[in-house]
Scaffold this active site. Structure first.
Site, PDB file in Angstrom:
ATOM      1  N   LYS C  47       0.827  -1.207   0.000  1.00 19.76           N
ATOM      2  CA  LYS C  47       0.000   0.000   0.000  1.00 19.76           C
ATOM      3  C   LYS C  47       0.865   1.264   0.000  1.00 19.76           C
ATOM      4  O   LYS C  47       1.882   1.325   0.701  1.00 19.76           O
ATOM      5  CB  LYS C  47      -0.880  -0.026   1.251  1.00 19.76           C
ATOM      6  N   ASN C  71     -12.524   4.482  -5.922  1.00 19.87           N
ATOM      7  CA  ASN C  71     -12.048   4.553  -4.553  1.00 19.87           C
ATOM      8  C   ASN C  71     -11.439   5.910  -4.283  1.00 19.87           C
ATOM      9  O   ASN C  71     -10.841   6.538  -5.161  1.00 19.87           O
ATOM     10  CB  ASN C  71     -11.033   3.438  -4.264  1.00 19.87           C
ATOM     11  N   ALA C  72     -11.663   6.361  -3.070  1.00 20.86           N
ATOM     12  CA  ALA C  72     -11.024   7.589  -2.608  1.00 20.86           C
ATOM     13  C   ALA C  72     -10.529   7.315  -1.196  1.00 20.86           C
ATOM     14  O   ALA C  72     -11.002   7.898  -0.228  1.00 20.86           O
ATOM     15  CB  ALA C  72     -12.006   8.755  -2.637  1.00 20.86           C
ATOM     16  N   ILE C  73      -9.613   6.365  -1.118  1.00 19.82           N
ATOM     17  CA  ILE C  73      -9.046   6.013   0.175  1.00 19.82           C
ATOM     18  C   ILE C  73      -8.252   7.203   0.703  1.00 19.82           C
ATOM     19  O   ILE C  73      -8.205   7.447   1.904  1.00 19.82           O
ATOM     20  CB  ILE C  73      -8.111   4.780   0.045  1.00 19.82           C
ATOM     21  N   LEU C  75      -5.044   7.529   0.290  1.00 14.39           N
ATOM     22  CA  LEU C  75      -3.689   7.090   0.627  1.00 14.39           C
ATOM     23  C   LEU C  75      -3.450   6.915   2.120  1.00 14.39           C
ATOM     24  O   LEU C  75      -2.338   7.106   2.616  1.00 14.39           O
ATOM     25  CB  LEU C  75      -2.651   8.055   0.024  1.00 14.39           C
ATOM     26  N   CYS C 132      -1.424   9.356  -7.997  1.00 14.58           N
ATOM     27  CA  CYS C 132      -2.675   9.196  -7.268  1.00 14.58           C
ATOM     28  C   CYS C 132      -3.512  10.451  -7.411  1.00 14.58           C
ATOM     29  O   CYS C 132      -3.064  11.556  -7.116  1.00 14.58           O
ATOM     30  CB  CYS C 132      -2.441   8.918  -5.801  1.00 14.58           C
ATOM     31  N   LYS C 167       5.093   4.877 -11.427  1.00 20.42           N
ATOM     32  CA  LYS C 167       3.712   4.539 -11.784  1.00 20.42           C
ATOM     33  C   LYS C 167       3.010   5.769 -12.328  1.00 20.42           C
ATOM     34  O   LYS C 167       2.930   6.804 -11.673  1.00 20.42           O
ATOM     35  CB  LYS C 167       2.988   4.014 -10.546  1.00 20.42           C
ATOM     36  N   ASN C 194      -2.492   3.877 -13.329  1.00 15.31           N
ATOM     37  CA  ASN C 194      -3.211   4.121 -12.090  1.00 15.31           C
ATOM     38  C   ASN C 194      -4.677   4.384 -12.453  1.00 15.31           C
ATOM     39  O   ASN C 194      -5.061   4.198 -13.593  1.00 15.31           O
ATOM     40  CB  ASN C 194      -2.604   5.334 -11.374  1.00 15.31           C
TER      41      ASN C 194
HETATM   42  C1  LIG Z   1      -8.836   0.569  -3.143  1.00 12.39           C
HETATM   43  C2  LIG Z   1      -7.671   0.941  -4.003  1.00 12.39           C
HETATM   44  C3  LIG Z   1      -6.543   1.538  -3.434  1.00 12.39           C
HETATM   45  C4  LIG Z   1      -5.455   1.894  -4.212  1.00 12.39           C
HETATM   46  N1  LIG Z   1      -4.347   2.462  -3.616  1.00 12.39           N
HETATM   47  C5  LIG Z   1      -3.251   2.733  -4.370  1.00 12.39           C
HETATM   48  C6  LIG Z   1      -2.050   3.236  -3.772  1.00 12.39           C
HETATM   49  O1  LIG Z   1      -1.960   3.399  -2.568  1.00 12.39           O
HETATM   50  N2  LIG Z   1      -0.998   3.530  -4.571  1.00 12.39           N
HETATM   51  C7  LIG Z   1      -1.068   3.343  -5.930  1.00 12.39           C
HETATM   52  O2  LIG Z   1      -0.078   3.619  -6.623  1.00 12.39           O
HETATM   53  N3  LIG Z   1      -2.172   2.853  -6.523  1.00 12.39           N
HETATM   54  C8  LIG Z   1      -3.264   2.540  -5.774  1.00 12.39           C
HETATM   55  N4  LIG Z   1      -4.382   2.017  -6.384  1.00 12.39           N
HETATM   56  C9  LIG Z   1      -4.396   1.795  -7.835  1.00 12.39           C
HETATM   57  C10 LIG Z   1      -4.092   0.336  -8.171  1.00 12.39           C
HETATM   58  O3  LIG Z   1      -2.814  -0.016  -7.730  1.00 12.39           O
HETATM   59  C11 LIG Z   1      -4.209   0.093  -9.687  1.00 12.39           C
HETATM   60  O4  LIG Z   1      -3.298   0.931 -10.366  1.00 12.39           O
HETATM   61  C12 LIG Z   1      -5.598   0.380 -10.198  1.00 12.39           C
HETATM   62  O5  LIG Z   1      -6.553  -0.097  -9.291  1.00 12.39           O
HETATM   63  C13 LIG Z   1      -5.878  -0.232 -11.576  1.00 12.39           C
HETATM   64  O6  LIG Z   1      -5.799  -1.625 -11.560  1.00 12.39           O
HETATM   65  P1  LIG Z   1      -7.106  -2.578 -11.452  1.00 12.39           P
HETATM   66  O7  LIG Z   1      -8.052  -2.145 -12.509  1.00 12.39           O
HETATM   67  O8  LIG Z   1      -6.573  -3.962 -11.621  1.00 12.39           O
HETATM   68  O9  LIG Z   1      -7.668  -2.359 -10.085  1.00 12.39           O
HETATM   69  C14 LIG Z   1      -5.483   1.667  -5.604  1.00 12.39           C
HETATM   70  C15 LIG Z   1      -6.622   1.068  -6.170  1.00 12.39           C
HETATM   71  C16 LIG Z   1      -7.702   0.696  -5.403  1.00 12.39           C
HETATM   72  C17 LIG Z   1      -8.890   0.058  -6.067  1.00 12.39           C
END
Ligand SMILES: Cc1cc2nc3c(=O)[nH]c(=O)nc-3n(C[C@H](O)[C@H](O)[C@H](O)COP(=O)(O)O)c2cc1C
Ligand SMILES: Cc1cc2nc3c(=O)[nH]c(=O)nc-3n(C[C@H](O)[C@H](O)[C@H](O)COP(=O)(O)OP(=O)(O)OC[C@H]3O[C@@H](n4cnc5c(N)ncnc54)[C@H](O)[C@@H]3O)c2cc1C
Ligand SMILES: Cc1cc2nc3c(=O)[nH]c(=O)nc-3n(C[C@H](O)[C@H](O)[C@H](O)COP(=O)(O)OP(=O)(O)OC[C@H]3O[C@@H](n4cnc5c(N)ncnc54)[C@H](O)[C@@H]3O)c2cc1C
Ligand SMILES: Cc1cc2nc3c(=O)[nH]c(=O)nc-3n(C[C@H](O)[C@H](O)[C@H](O)COP(=O)(O)O)c2cc1C
Ligand code: FES
Ligand code: FES
Lengths: 305, 271, 305, 271
Positions: C47, C71-73, C75, C132, C167, C194
């Site tokens: 993460k 998502n809007a965690i 970070l 992000c 990334k 991303n």
């Molecule tokens: C809940 C969630 C949290 C994420 N947190 C991060 C993060 O902390 N850092 C990051 O570089 N990408 C983050 N991402 C992006 C993912 O690493 C990925 O690039 C993105 O979800 C696209 O891939 P997917 O379609 O397989 O989910 C997050 C994605 C999701 C869904």
């Protein structure tokens, strides 16, 4: 309760309801006549028109993706002469505004097309496509460079007194910058969004599925991106907005209005359900009735964010 | 026409091939052979787009579930190739579908007295059965049916029951002659004359071969084409093929969905 | 036939197969231990880590959309001190490379984080998140401005000798420009994509669903956009690429490799199926076996387009 | 644990509320009340994410369809509120689901001798039934059940059959007392003393009210929370709630899926 008022005014065009059909997904209006009463919708936009007939891309041109589809039609169209001869007569027979979507391969073509359309009383308005991602010369450049967009819109503005709508591409870092450029150059309204550029691969053949390699992604998959852009632009620019992208239901359409859209366009949904646009208008009316909203205009930009 | 339809039966007639009968409004009975239907498999977004299928058969039957006593139906014959057809294969009696039909332009039977040559490759037999049913009413009909293996040769009994003379060829020789159906057809046509028309449906390379043979022998030939489709009504321009007059500056694209799926083979560019 | 070779090398990290798990969707590795044998995958990314603990956004933070999710965690993370104290010990117990995803709110934070991670032998590599979309100060600026990206990557490069992956954000007009900037500044590999910035609206409450209003779109809905970007960058830049976006199956993963990716990351799929990453690796192997491909590396960039 | 499960039955116990029994591996029987399951409704992408449900009941029964003779099952009680639950409501015996279970931390029964007060709002009764089954083994259990209308008061008979003393309140007075269940509970607790524990599940405002009352009366209180969830295993950080020590600079977020869904009410910030 009285029936809610669904009418909106958009850049001087009065729409009986906010639902239009999106360019390239509804032909020239006639194709859907068996399935949909055109007088049930607010307006329809015709297929992207160019000065000369355009062959478009080789096939395959479409492919389904998860929750959406890619198209690389390549703006195939009959050209303005055939449009006037063959398509215009039908527009005369319907009492729903027809808005002509146009694009040029050069700046001059945009101007010339707008001038010629300006003379046609059947044309209620013009939607300028600066955003089609398929045609290298036209789309990409005008649609992603604010200075180029400004130039195009400026020229079209000088070439017609008809309501002028500019359709924006989502394939940009900052859609607000593009929106401002078009607003400054004299657009009466903004349509957003056009398709996101994407690609599909045929693993077994090790080839792109589309002959054109890349295509434009549309359908419900892109709705979140579209809503976000409508909301961003609505906050920043004082022009009416037409929300487009993945609208399948009356609820979807109303969400776009909350985000700031005055009207919406229905694209891909027409393919799944040729009566979609009429159904969506009905669903909007039903929602308003059920929730005691007298006038759909109350919802425009009413998002509490 | 857009209508809700109920599945009446869905039978696996050969491994991976299904024959599905579904209710239709009476007006659909006016469809011509070669026309097709667009099926919306469910109201979810997976699959998103409708899927096109030729009309395999149609008719009416006595029923208890309508007031009037007679119910119209249509049938499709489909092969499981991907997500949508896999889902369809799991439908059973009582399930619902949303249908657009009849769409496009069908076969033109032409002079009733002439001999009719049907050429079908694999699932391409589907629309030819409905066509054969019409054609046998007025004259002689021969069918050349080809496929990879014996499992891909469908419903031959049904054709024979109509009185159609059938010739079969398979790539692996497991049924009928060993080889391409077009070769069998060519041998059969070669050196004879008379009033004949070819009606063909199958994979693109087969149709191209049929068109070439027909042109050489100067036999009129109608082909039913396939293409990726989104709208099915001539609006999206996704399904086009190049017409014979096509050039880049004066495009002559035909919509398979609206101008076809059946074309005179001379109308098309066969590159 | 022998079993196909699935191993790849990525920026000096040897992966037993090309499947990694994406940052933010796999916690710190341990969360999925009940469902997935970590030694079945190539690597995992932790993460997004920052210097100080980060609270993240208020809730709701996630919402499903058609074929995807927002998502809007924000970070949220424990910060580097707690990471070292609480998460690192687990990384020691697995023989699968752990790559640490990091981000800073300022340029200096990026540098400092990289320096601290440089000293940790458990960390096989660093993935720098400049993309992000949720954090105004950090994400947006570095991720969409080539000069800023170059500066960050340059500083991180100077701060660590570990393999350096950058990334990229898809929310840009031209991803190739961003890719080049990162390549020039010394990145060893690029991860893309991303999430796309999007929005969802709760019609009845007339509010955005996410407390943060906008969020990042992930899942199969975005796969066409991701494939397109991987393909564009692979053609233009001589760095290994990690393909990310909507990968759900072995076939999806192999499509990304055809487009030019050396490895892939699985994100949203982990939520639907906690054993997804392992299954995807197995499906890839099966496909290669069935199609007589000895070595997965043959497929990298093998698209005939 | 991740497992494939077969639906055994799915009954509409009240309009819009369904009670579904499904097969489970024996190990699931070790679940504690308050733990939950994540259901993948189908392997399409619509709906995409799993849906969380509390465990309503579990057990084993005699069966012919396993060798060993006994089959474990678990039950959920769910309300149709959207797409996923609507789909689930149409499942019948023999259909398959993909399940993660048991997840999260459940209720802690505490001192067996004390009085147990269960408070459930609407569908919040679901996990309380499993809890009640355990608690009645060792002592007195009272249930306060609230809902909008009589249709929202579920399975009261089942609770009574366990020997639970039940009190019902509805917003519209169609069943039990007219008013909020928290008021009824408060009146009941007020002025008495002794060793008591509150276990509550229901909508957020109800839980907040319960927590406030419990704190005022100094009764220990465990609450089962809801949140939007993606992963269910503590990885995505989508489901967090603020813990009691939370500040912006020293975040104290708790995952509902991993640290909960059951929390001591004093652990949380109730803004
Ligand atoms: C809940 C969630 C949290 C994420 N947190 C991060 C993060 O902390 N850092 C990051 O570089 N990408 C983050 N991402 C992006 C993912 O690493 C990925 O690039 C993105 O979800 C696209 O891939 P997917 O379609 O397989 O989910 C997050 C994605 C999701 C869904
Ligand atoms: C006018 C017309 C009539 C047809 N009649 C029949 C018929 O009677 N019986 C029958 O079995 N099939 C028929 N087809 C083909 C049928 O439409 C496709 O097999 C079907 O749409 C595949 O859907 P799917 O979801 O299973 O496959 P997908 O998962 O969408 O794709 C699987 C494979 O099928 C191919 N495919 C997908 N869509 C089409 C399409 N529209 N045309 C051609 N190939 C496609 C793809 O390239 C891919 O290789 C017809 C097609 C057309 C255009
Ligand atoms: C730990 C936990 C245990 C639960 N136990 C039960 C139970 O035993 N029985 C039961 O009926 N429901 C339970 N829920 C709620 C249940 O998960 C949601 O009702 C369900 O996910 C809705 O899915 P849907 O597709 O029908 O709704 P959607 O179409 O996704 O949404 C419809 C409405 O439901 C709300 N919603 C969606 N997902 C959630 C969620 N995860 N939590 C809360 N609200 C949501 C949305 O805000 C929306 O208003 C529980 C939730 C959690 C977090
Ligand atoms: C097959 C197809 C053709 C299109 N042709 C045009 C076009 O000619 N001009 C244009 O401005 N937009 C065109 N579009 C974009 C749509 O008008 C619309 O902006 C986009 O599809 C997003 O809306 P949707 O998600 O409702 O489909 C086309 C879209 C599709 C799917
Ligand atoms: S399928 Fe749309 S034009 Fe033929
Ligand atoms: S649902 Fe993912 S952390 Fe709780």
């Amino acid at each position: 309760m009285n029936r809610p008022d669904l009418s909106v005014e958009l850049a001087g065009i009065r729409l009986r309801n906010p639902v239009m059909t999106a360019s390239g997904t509804f032909g020239y209006g006639r194709e859907f006549a068996d399935y949909l009463d055109l007088s049930a919708i607010g307006a329809f936009i015709t297929k992207g028109l160019s000065l000369r007939p355009k062959a478009g891309n080789p096939t395959p041109r479409i492919v389904e993706t998860t929750g959406g589809m890619l198209n690389a039609i390549g703006l195939q169209n009959v050209g303005i002469d055939a449009f006037v001869a063959e398509k215009l007569p039908f527009l005369r027979t319907v009492d729903t505004p027809a808005i002509v979507n146009l694009y040029g391969n050069t700046l001059d073509e945009y101007g010339e097309l707008a001038e010629r359309l300006d003379r046609l009383p059947e044309v209620a308005g013009i939607e300028v496509n600066i955003s089609c991602p398929n045609v290298k010369q036209g789309g990409i450049v005008f649609g992603t460079d604010p200075a180029a967009a400004r130039e195009v819109v400026d020229l079209v503005r000088k070439s017609t007194i008809k309501p002028l709508i500019v359709k924006l591409s989502p394939n940009v870092t900052d859609v607000v910058v593009m929106a401002r450029a078009c607003a400054d150059a004299g657009a009466d309204a903004l349509s957003l969004i056009n398709t996101l550029t994407g690609m599909a691969i045929d693993l077994d053949r090790r080839r792109p599925v589309l002959a054109n390699v890349t295509g434009g992604l549309s359908g419900p998959a892109i709705k979140p991106v579209a809503l976000r852009m409508v909301w961003q632009v609505a906050k920043a620019v004082q022009l009416p907005i037409i929300g487009i992208g993945g609208i399948m239901t009356g609820r979807d359409a109303l969400e776009f209005m909350l985000a700031g859209a005055t009207a919406v366009q229905v694209g891909t949904a027409n393919f799944l359900d040729p009566s979609a646009a009429g159904r969506i208008a009905r669903e909007m009316e039903q929602y308003l009735t059920e929730h005691g909203v007298d006038d759909v205009k109350e919802l425009i930009g009413a998002l509490r964010a | 026409m857009q209508f809700k339809s109920m599945v009446l039966s869905n039978l696996e007639v050969s491994p991976g091939y299904f024959r599905m009968r579904m209710t239709a409004p009476p007006a659909v009975i006016g469809a011509t052979p070669g026309q097709f239907v667009m099926v919306r498999i469910n109201d979810s977004i997976d699959p998103l787009l409708r899927r096109p299928f030729g009309i395999f058969d149609l008719g009416t039957f006595d029923t208890e579930f309508t007031d009037c006593g007679r119910q119209s139906y249509l049938e499709i014959l489909f092969r499981v190739v991907g997500k949508g057809t896999a889902m369809l294969s799991r439908f059973h009696r009582g399930d619902h579908l949303d249908i657009l039909a009849p769409l496009g332009k069908g076969f033109i039977p032409g002079d009733p007295s002439g001999e009719k040559i049907l050429v079908g490759g694999g699932i391409g037999l589907a629309p030819l059965y409905f066509l054969a049913k019409e054609l046998v009413k007025s004259g002689k009909v021969r069918l050349f049916a080809g496929g990879r293996s014996k499992e891909d040769i469908l419903c031959i009994t049904e054709f024979e029951r109509l009185g159609v003379e059938t010739y079969v060829a398979t790539d692996d020789g497991t049924l009928g002659e060993n080889g391409l159906v077009t070769e069998v057809m060519e041998r059969r046509l070669e050196g004879r004359s008379g009033d004949r028309t070819i009606f063909a449906c199958g994979p693109h390379p087969m149709l191209r071969a049929v068109a070439t043979i027909a042109q050489r022998l100067q036999v009129p030939c109608q082909v039913s084409m396939e293409a990726y489709m989104a709208c099915g009504v001539g609006a999206c321009l996704g399904c086009v093929m190049k017409g014979c007059n096509h050039t880049e500056s004066t495009p002559d694209y035909r919509c398979v969905c609206k101008d076809g799926p059946v074309f005179d083979s001379l109308e098309l560019q066969w590159d």
